[in-house]
Design a protein around this motif. Structure first.
Motif, short mmCIF file in Angstrom:
data_model
loop_
_atom_site.label_atom_id
_atom_site.label_comp_id
_atom_site.label_asym_id
_atom_site.label_seq_id
_atom_site.Cartn_x
_atom_site.Cartn_y
_atom_site.Cartn_z
N PRO A 48 0.94 -1.52 -0.03
CA PRO A 48 -0.07 -0.04 -0.12
C PRO A 48 0.87 1.37 -0.07
O PRO A 48 0.51 2.15 -0.62
CB PRO A 48 -0.89 0.03 1.35
CG PRO A 48 -0.81 -1.67 1.48
CD PRO A 48 0.45 -2.20 1.21
N ILE A 49 2.13 1.43 0.66
CA ILE A 49 2.77 2.44 0.44
C ILE A 49 3.38 2.76 -0.78
O ILE A 49 3.62 3.68 -1.06
CB ILE A 49 4.00 2.33 1.71
CG1 ILE A 49 3.38 2.28 3.12
CG2 ILE A 49 5.12 3.39 1.45
CD1 ILE A 49 4.48 1.99 4.14
N ASP A 51 2.09 1.82 -3.62
CA ASP A 51 1.06 2.17 -4.46
C ASP A 51 0.70 3.75 -4.21
O ASP A 51 0.67 4.59 -5.27
CB ASP A 51 -0.02 1.34 -4.39
CG ASP A 51 0.09 -0.14 -4.91
OD1 ASP A 51 1.01 -0.24 -5.49
OD2 ASP A 51 -0.80 -0.93 -4.42
N ASP A 52 0.62 4.10 -2.85
CA ASP A 52 0.15 5.27 -2.60
C ASP A 52 1.44 6.29 -3.00
O ASP A 52 1.06 7.44 -3.44
CB ASP A 52 0.05 5.41 -0.91
CG ASP A 52 -0.75 6.64 -0.58
OD1 ASP A 52 -1.62 7.34 -1.47
OD2 ASP A 52 -0.14 7.49 0.28
#
Length: 67
Positions: A48-49, A51-52
């Protein structure tokens, strides 16, 4: 000649642990769990990090590999 009588080991006469000792042990275990989770947090949230923030695998490896 003087003879020395055997004495009981110190652990046999030690008082049982009181509530304060159990409280300290509980707090130390809690801090240990938080330390373990803190170390695992980046690896758990890596995707998630990535991708963000839009970082590459190499950049994420540099971030996570330095600790």
């Amino acid at each position: 000649m003087t003879t020395v009588s055997p004495t009981s080991p110190p652990s046999a006469t030690a008082p049982p642990p009181d509530a304060r000792a159990w409280y300290v042990l509980g707090m130390l275990c809690f801090v240990y769990v938080l330390n373990f989770l803190d170390r695992q947090l980046l690896s758990i949230l890596a995707k998630p990090i990535q991708d963000d923030l839009g970082v590459t695998d190499g950049q994420l490896g540099l971030i996570s590999g330095l600790y």
